[in-house]
Design a protein around this motif. Structure first.
Motif, PDB file in Angstrom:
ATOM      1  N   LYS A   1       0.846  -1.192   0.000  1.00  0.00           N
ATOM      2  CA  LYS A   1       0.000   0.000   0.000  1.00  0.00           C
ATOM      3  C   LYS A   1       0.885   1.246   0.000  1.00  0.00           C
ATOM      4  N   SER A   2       0.282   2.392  -0.248  1.00  0.00           N
ATOM      5  CA  SER A   2       1.038   3.643  -0.216  1.00  0.00           C
ATOM      6  C   SER A   2       1.622   3.859   1.174  1.00  0.00           C
ATOM      7  N   ALA A   3       2.827   4.374   1.204  1.00  0.00           N
ATOM      8  CA  ALA A   3       3.521   4.589   2.474  1.00  0.00           C
ATOM      9  C   ALA A   3       3.324   6.021   2.951  1.00  0.00           C
ATOM     10  N   SER A   4       3.261   6.196   4.276  1.00  0.00           N
ATOM     11  CA  SER A   4       3.197   7.540   4.839  1.00  0.00           C
ATOM     12  C   SER A   4       4.591   8.155   4.794  1.00  0.00           C
ATOM     13  N   TRP A   5       4.687   9.456   4.945  1.00  0.00           N
ATOM     14  CA  TRP A   5       5.996  10.097   4.900  1.00  0.00           C
ATOM     15  C   TRP A   5       6.846   9.647   6.088  1.00  0.00           C
ATOM     16  N   TYR A   6       6.204   9.308   7.211  1.00  0.00           N
ATOM     17  CA  TYR A   6       6.936   8.819   8.375  1.00  0.00           C
ATOM     18  C   TYR A   6       7.591   7.474   8.056  1.00  0.00           C
ATOM     19  N   GLU A   7       6.848   6.616   7.368  1.00  0.00           N
ATOM     20  CA  GLU A   7       7.383   5.316   6.960  1.00  0.00           C
ATOM     21  C   GLU A   7       8.520   5.493   5.954  1.00  0.00           C
ATOM     22  N   VAL A   8       8.366   6.444   5.051  1.00  0.00           N
ATOM     23  CA  VAL A   8       9.415   6.720   4.063  1.00  0.00           C
ATOM     24  C   VAL A   8      10.668   7.241   4.759  1.00  0.00           C
ATOM     25  N   MET A   9      10.483   8.085   5.774  1.00  0.00           N
ATOM     26  CA  MET A   9      11.631   8.613   6.518  1.00  0.00           C
ATOM     27  C   MET A   9      12.371   7.468   7.225  1.00  0.00           C
ATOM     28  N   ALA A  10      11.627   6.566   7.852  1.00  0.00           N
ATOM     29  CA  ALA A  10      12.248   5.437   8.542  1.00  0.00           C
ATOM     30  C   ALA A  10      12.986   4.533   7.549  1.00  0.00           C
ATOM     31  N   GLU A  11      12.381   4.322   6.399  1.00  0.00           N
ATOM     32  CA  GLU A  11      13.021   3.502   5.355  1.00  0.00           C
ATOM     33  C   GLU A  11      14.330   4.151   4.888  1.00  0.00           C
ATOM     34  N   ALA A  12      14.320   5.469   4.721  1.00  0.00           N
ATOM     35  CA  ALA A  12      15.526   6.180   4.287  1.00  0.00           C
ATOM     36  C   ALA A  12      16.642   6.050   5.324  1.00  0.00           C
ATOM     37  N   TRP A  13      16.296   6.178   6.603  1.00  0.00           N
ATOM     38  CA  TRP A  13      17.296   5.996   7.652  1.00  0.00           C
ATOM     39  C   TRP A  13      17.861   4.584   7.604  1.00  0.00           C
ATOM     40  N   GLY A  14      16.985   3.594   7.415  1.00  0.00           N
ATOM     41  CA  GLY A  14      17.433   2.212   7.345  1.00  0.00           C
ATOM     42  C   GLY A  14      18.402   1.974   6.206  1.00  0.00           C
ATOM     43  N   LYS A  15      18.089   2.511   5.037  1.00  0.00           N
ATOM     44  CA  LYS A  15      18.977   2.350   3.880  1.00  0.00           C
ATOM     45  C   LYS A  15      20.317   3.030   4.112  1.00  0.00           C
ATOM     46  N   THR A  16      20.289   4.188   4.734  1.00  0.00           N
ATOM     47  CA  THR A  16      21.524   4.922   5.023  1.00  0.00           C
ATOM     48  C   THR A  16      22.401   4.149   6.008  1.00  0.00           C
ATOM     49  N   LEU A  17      21.780   3.605   7.047  1.00  0.00           N
ATOM     50  CA  LEU A  17      22.534   2.828   8.033  1.00  0.00           C
ATOM     51  C   LEU A  17      23.069   1.534   7.416  1.00  0.00           C
ATOM     52  N   ASN A  18      22.296   0.901   6.550  1.00  0.00           N
ATOM     53  CA  ASN A  18      22.774  -0.308   5.869  1.00  0.00           C
ATOM     54  C   ASN A  18      24.000  -0.013   5.007  1.00  0.00           C
ATOM     55  N   ALA A  19      23.966   1.115   4.315  1.00  0.00           N
ATOM     56  CA  ALA A  19      25.102   1.489   3.466  1.00  0.00           C
ATOM     57  C   ALA A  19      26.359   1.697   4.307  1.00  0.00           C
ATOM     58  N   LYS A  20      26.203   2.356   5.446  1.00  0.00           N
ATOM     59  CA  LYS A  20      27.362   2.585   6.322  1.00  0.00           C
ATOM     60  C   LYS A  20      27.865   1.262   6.899  1.00  0.00           C
ATOM     61  N   ALA A  21      26.961   0.354   7.251  1.00  0.00           N
ATOM     62  CA  ALA A  21      27.362  -0.949   7.776  1.00  0.00           C
ATOM     63  C   ALA A  21      28.130  -1.745   6.721  1.00  0.00           C
TER      64      ALA A  21
END
Length: 100
Positions: free
Chosen positions: A25-45
């Motif tokens: 389903k469509s994601a809320s901006w809060y969910e998109v923000m959390a997803e972006a943080w997750g991707k950023t942390l994964n890249a650093k890991a």
């Protein structure tokens, strides 16, 4: 939207165009923000894993160890920032929901 609904609360949970959550389903901006943080942390890991593999492969020069230390510090800073921003926004959304 009725007059009893807080427009800010509606905006907080409204869907973002072209963004999908895990359930398809469509994601809320809060969910998109959390997803972006997750991707950023994964890249650093991943960056830290690569540096650790180099260390295990024999690159134990002080410059490389210093680089790994800096990467670990960056990861810690980013992790704390992700936690703080998500918690702050979540608390604000909760407060707005209670004032409805």
């Amino acid at each position: 939207m009725s007059n009893n609904v807080n427009p800010l609360a509606m905006m907080a949970v409204s869907s973002m165009p072209n963004a999908q959550g895990k359930n398809g389903k469509s994601a809320s901006w809060y969910e998109v923000m959390a997803e972006a943080w997750g991707k950023t942390l994964n890249a650093k890991a991943t960056e830290i894993e690569t540096a650790a593999d180099e260390l295990a492969g024999g690159n134990d020069k002080p410059a490389h160890i210093t680089k790994m230390t800096a990467l670990a510090q960056q990861m810690g800073f980013m992790s704390n920032s992700a936690h703080t921003s998500l918690q702050s926004v979540g608390t604000a959304l909760e407060t707005m929901a209670r004032k409805q």
